[in-house]
Write an enzyme that holds these catalytic residues in place. Sequence first.
Site, PDB file in Angstrom:
ATOM      1  N   SER A   2      -2.651  -7.677   3.058  1.00 35.65           N
ATOM      2  CA  SER A   2      -3.036  -7.494   4.461  1.00 35.65           C
ATOM      3  C   SER A   2      -3.422  -8.820   5.099  1.00 35.65           C
ATOM      4  O   SER A   2      -3.127  -9.057   6.273  1.00 35.65           O
ATOM      5  CB  SER A   2      -4.195  -6.499   4.570  1.00 35.65           C
ATOM      6  N   HIS A  25       0.842  -1.204   0.000  1.00 34.52           N
ATOM      7  CA  HIS A  25       0.000   0.000   0.000  1.00 34.52           C
ATOM      8  C   HIS A  25       0.873   1.250   0.000  1.00 34.52           C
ATOM      9  O   HIS A  25       0.640   2.194  -0.763  1.00 34.52           O
ATOM     10  CB  HIS A  25      -0.882   0.064   1.260  1.00 34.52           C
ATOM     11  N   LYS A  83     -17.854  -6.835   8.862  1.00 29.40           N
ATOM     12  CA  LYS A  83     -16.507  -7.384   8.729  1.00 29.40           C
ATOM     13  C   LYS A  83     -15.767  -7.284  10.062  1.00 29.40           C
ATOM     14  O   LYS A  83     -15.893  -6.303  10.783  1.00 29.40           O
ATOM     15  CB  LYS A  83     -15.748  -6.612   7.641  1.00 29.40           C
ATOM     16  N   ARG A 119      -1.457  -6.426  -7.818  1.00 26.34           N
ATOM     17  CA  ARG A 119      -0.343  -7.319  -7.510  1.00 26.34           C
ATOM     18  C   ARG A 119      -0.190  -8.428  -8.532  1.00 26.34           C
ATOM     19  O   ARG A 119       0.911  -8.931  -8.743  1.00 26.34           O
ATOM     20  CB  ARG A 119      -0.552  -7.973  -6.133  1.00 26.34           C
TER      21      ARG A 119
END
Length: 151
Positions: free
Chosen positions: A127, A17, A41, A90
Amino acid sequence: MRKAIFPGSFDPLTLGHSDIIKRSIPLFDEIIIAIGVNAEKKYMFSLEDRKRFIKETFKDEPSVSVISYEGLTIDLCKKLGADFILRGLRNPADFEFEKAIAHTNRRLSKIETIFLLTAASTSFISSSIVRDVIRNGGDYSVLVPEAVRVK
């Protein structure tokens, strides 16, 4: 003024990030890192911690700010006058996922999505991997900015 929103959960902020943000600074006059909040979440780090990690990491970058939001990212863009959504890629799976969202956002608004490829040195970091390393007591310090390295 070129204003971009970089949305995500940033749970936690990673070197990937950070790389995307640093490389986007010359491209935009303002970058708003927007932490999406989803009540359903479960997060490892509190919203306050995630904001603090980002603020500390970019404290010397006046064009970078951090906020939290709920709802559609394009609605946030409209509210804040941002014409761009910034996303990092990515791998091909990221591209396919992000492409569908970008097409949807473009259909619903005039907001463009700008993709930056992650640096090869950080392309493996996510993450979720960082959280897994933390949960299992591993050394995650090489995966995150210094501000995230909880003492």
